[in-house]
Design a protein around this motif. Structure first.
Motif, PDB file in Angstrom:
ATOM      1  N   PHE A  48       7.621  -0.893  -3.260  1.00 27.79           N
ATOM      2  CA  PHE A  48       6.441  -1.382  -3.972  1.00 27.79           C
ATOM      3  C   PHE A  48       6.566  -1.118  -5.483  1.00 27.79           C
ATOM      4  O   PHE A  48       6.277  -1.989  -6.309  1.00 27.79           O
ATOM      5  N   GLU A  49       7.029   0.094  -5.813  1.00 31.29           N
ATOM      6  CA  GLU A  49       7.135   0.430  -7.243  1.00 31.29           C
ATOM      7  C   GLU A  49       8.121  -0.490  -7.946  1.00 31.29           C
ATOM      8  O   GLU A  49       7.893  -0.914  -9.088  1.00 31.29           O
ATOM      9  N   GLN A 105      -1.650  -4.634  -5.113  1.00 32.10           N
ATOM     10  CA  GLN A 105      -1.934  -3.470  -4.267  1.00 32.10           C
ATOM     11  C   GLN A 105      -3.200  -3.721  -3.480  1.00 32.10           C
ATOM     12  O   GLN A 105      -4.254  -3.998  -4.044  1.00 32.10           O
ATOM     13  N   TYR A 112       0.874  -1.160   0.000  1.00 31.44           N
ATOM     14  CA  TYR A 112       0.000   0.000   0.000  1.00 31.44           C
ATOM     15  C   TYR A 112       0.917   1.217   0.000  1.00 31.44           C
ATOM     16  O   TYR A 112       1.925   1.217   0.708  1.00 31.44           O
ATOM     17  N   SER A 172       7.345   3.631  -0.522  1.00 33.12           N
ATOM     18  CA  SER A 172       6.641   3.363  -1.786  1.00 33.12           C
ATOM     19  C   SER A 172       7.555   2.818  -2.872  1.00 33.12           C
ATOM     20  O   SER A 172       7.131   2.039  -3.722  1.00 33.12           O
ATOM     21  N   ALA A 210       6.384  -3.815  -8.346  1.00 32.81           N
ATOM     22  CA  ALA A 210       5.383  -3.769  -9.424  1.00 32.81           C
ATOM     23  C   ALA A 210       6.057  -3.977 -10.775  1.00 32.81           C
ATOM     24  O   ALA A 210       5.488  -4.593 -11.680  1.00 32.81           O
TER      25      ALA A 210
END
Lengths: 382, 331
Positions: free
Chosen positions: A43-44, A59, A34, A40, A47
């Motif tokens: 996560f990026e 997500q 999240y 972040s 992804a």
């Protein structure tokens, strides 16, 4: 296996990016996350990378769902990770306790920022040290690792997965905005040179029937992951060796909790990692963890130049904690300084360890900036 | 000399000096929303300041809170991401108990509303708090650096829905929170757009005046997040209405059958039966909306994805009880 980033060579990347790459090399194929500053970027990166290594990056609607999803994925057999920062870590606490209780191997990255509450979202802090150990309710234990460089962020992420799998436990990688956003040279090893651990799987019916027992005598049961033909029963209620809820049985509760805590405590010398710097003849010691250790190393060098016999104990593991080692250190030195980016958290652990054998002094700094070496030097000189 | 009355109050609650980007549609939406709210409070309670604001974490919270460069000209409580509706509930319930007249404006972005704040929103609506919840919908988590939300439209690029060999970008249809809110059978639900300010202000005033909970979802451009030129900000949101991407509607008391649909303009032909819109024939293809935004750039290499988006838009209109035809661009 082709990796979507160079391996077997050095690269110049952020701490967040290093954590994502390390996770993939550690065999992580499930990421649920999240958005939150300053985590972040993990996560990026996930992804981008996960579809290329046949993994899942998903997500979720919040951090509660993120950690719940990786618990589910772990029971499906995946090595799984989520990453967040303080506000999200607070939301995850209930499920961290669930992962402890159900002995689910997961890795939770907490990129610390300044709190409480929304605080200073883009600035570093070490205010979650106590929360990472004691954030969830009830008697429990888990493992907390704390990197101070981008290389350590990489190395400790792999270690976090190995410890989670070996001891069937949640592992917290406690880093901070400074390490996460800093770019440094990182050596990314060849996958063949990385030692990986995978959880014990039941080898027979008998083992599969005791997913929360002690069939091997080491306190770490095999994990009958879902979909292998076993009707495994997983619950956060107090449960017996077979996973059946036994909520009013004092004996069952005591046996379960003592085994869960024991499997970490009894193996703490395998888990705990630290580095000693100029401590052999030291008369004053600095004990630090995470990014502050970078300033502390420099402070020791300056103090030595000034003729003060200073040394550093850098803690790579925050929990479990080696109180005996601190007591030995306290017997050797006159005074221990604990620089940390909070109002005093590691300080309390060190003070308990020192057991009155040496004076322990906190060098607290808050507001988002790391101590400068001179700030530590000046306090030591007095 | 006769001085014409301004179309909306000159009082400002969203003050100058905020740090929003040039061309930020969401800043416009909050400026208009608070003006409308103030007018409604004056008309209903005789006090233009009879309101307080509960604001979830998000880009509009961040840019409006850079003291001393700007400040809200109203009581304002910023709460963590998931809590705007719940804190607004608390303020409202306490006000009610002590007999204070007024209304609470809760503000959240699409992430704070459609994802992490959905539970709190549902609770607030179900408990019938006298709160207007304004969802400014820029269709991703822009504050943390453009990650997808469940309100991100199909096909859009974000940092967590990157298009590439295995992905066309966001691969799920947009979640319409306005329809979820309407399912609570609350007095008033509307969608709006910054491209149609008079319609938006009218809806905000209506929401502010009803007794009980209301929900307004306004589409607003995010210049960096949509990879859009700032000077096209309003044009893009207008094209969203004219191409059928963004429906403008009002639902009262959960009465989906008597949904009020505003004509989209742009040459679209609206067919009514008994006053109810039953079909719309759009004249502008959705490509006109998509092509102005970098977040949809990759779709033009994959026309089948644009066709899929067209099908999803048709399905969304079907949910609203409207049969739409969406043209393809002329070859």
């Amino acid at each position: 296996m082709r990796y979507p980033f160079p391996v077997g060579k050095a690269d110049f990347i952020q701490g967040d990016e290093a954590i994502a790459r390390a996770a993939i090399l550690a065999g992580c194929r499930f990421y649920a996350g999240y958005p939150i500053t300053p985590a972040s970027e993990i996560f990026e990166a996930m992804a981008l990378y996960m579809p290329l290594v046949d993994g899942v990056s998903i997500q979720m609607e919040d951090e509660i769902a993120s950690i719940a999803a990786i618990i589910g994925a772990s029971w499906a057999g995946a090595k799984a990770m989520t990453a967040t920062s303080g506000p999200g870590f607070s939301l995850m606490q209930e499920n961290i306790g669930y992962a402890v209780m159900t002995e689910t191997p997961i890795v939770v990255v907490n990129v610390q920022r300044s709190g409480p509450s929304t605080g200073q979202p883009t600035l570093a802090a070490q205010g979650d040290i106590m929360q990472s150990i004691w954030g969830t309710h009830g008697d429990h234990t888990l493992i907390v690792l704390s990197p101070s460089t981008v290389q350590e962020a990489f190395d400790f992420t792999i270690k976090a997965f190995n410890l989670a799998e070996k001891y069937r436990t949640p592992v917290v990688l406690l880093t901070d905005a400074e390490v996460a956003h800093m770019r440094e040279r990182v050596y990314i090893p060849n996958p063949d040179d990385i030692e990986l651990v995978y959880r014990k799987l039941p080898q027979n019916e008998e083992e599969a029937r005791l997913p929360f027992g002690d069939p091997h005598g080491d306190g770490i049961p095999s994990m009958p992951i879902f979909g292998k033909g076993y009707r495994t029963y997983v619950t956060g209620l107090t449960h017996d060796e077979r996973g059946r809820p036994k909520t009013v049985d004092a004996e069952v509760h005591e046996r379960l909790i003592k085994r869960i805590i024991g499997k970490i405590e009894n193996n703490k010398h395998d888990i705990i990692s630290y580095e000693k710097f100029e401590l052999e003849d030291a008369e004053v010691a600095i004990v630090s963890t995470g990014i502050v250790s970078r300033s502390a190393i420099r402070a020791v060098k300056i103090l030595r130049e000034k003729g003060i016999k200073a040394g550093l104990l850098k803690l790579n593991t925050i929990w479990p904690f080696d109180f005996d080692m601190i007591e030995e250190l306290a017997e050797q030195v006159k005074k221990i300084f604990v620089p940390e980016m909070n109002m005093g958290q590691l300080y309390h652990l060190v003070k308990e360890g020192a057991n009155g054998k040496a004076e322990v002094e906190l060098i607290s700094k808050i507001g988002g900036e790391v101590h400068t070496p001179m700030e530590i030097v000046e306090r030591v000189v007095g | 000399m006769a001085v014409r009355k301004p179309p909306i109050t000159t009082r400002e609650y969203w003050a100058p000096g905020h740090a929003a980007c040039a061309g930020c549609g969401c800043a416009t939406s909050l400026k208009l929303a608070t003006k409308a709210f103030s007018e409604a409070m004056e008309e209903k309670y005789g006090d233009p300041n009879a309101f307080a604001i509960a604001h979830a974490t998000g880009c509009m919270e961040v840019v409006s809170a850079v003291f001393p460069y700007t400040a809200w000209k109203a009581p304002w409580i910023h709460v963590a991401f998931e809590n705007a509706a719940a804190v607004a509930s608390g303020v409202e319930a306490a006000w009610k108990k002590i007999g204070r007249k007024g209304k609470i404006l809760a503000i959240g972005g699409d992430g704070g509303t459609a994802d992490i704040g959905l539970q709190a929103l549902s609770g607030m609506l179900e408990r019938w708090h006298n709160v207007v919840y304004l969802m400014y919908d820029n269709e991703a988590y822009m504050n943390t650096g453009i990650q997808r939300s469940s309100s991100t439209p199909y096909g859009a690029w974000t940092t967590t829905s990157p298009p590439g060999k295995y992905s066309i970008g966001e691969d799920k249809p947009k979640k319409w929170v306005a329809l979820i809110a309407a399912a609570h059978q609350i007095p008033y639900v509307a969608t709006a757009s910054v491209a149609n300010p008079f319609d938006f202000v009218r809806k905000m005033k209506k929401a502010a005046k009803v007794d009980g909970p209301a929900f307004v979802q306004v589409q607003c451009t995010c210049v960096p997040g949509w990879r859009a030129p700032p000077e096209k900000s309003i044009e893009i949101t207008r094209l969203a209405i004219e191409t059928g991407v963004w429906p403008l509607f009002e639902i009262e008391n959960g009465d989906f059958f008597n949904i009020k649909i505003q004509p989209p303009g742009g040459g679209a032909k609206v067919k009514r039966e008994g006053g109810r819109v039953v079909a719309i024939e759009f004249k502008k293809p959705i490509e006109e909306y998509l092509k102005l935004q970098g977040r949809f750039k990759h779709l033009f290499k994959r026309p089948e994805a644009i066709d899929e988006l067209r099908e999803q838009i048709k399905a969304m209109w079907k949910t609203l009880g409207v049969d739409v035809t969406l043209p393809k661009p002329e070859e």
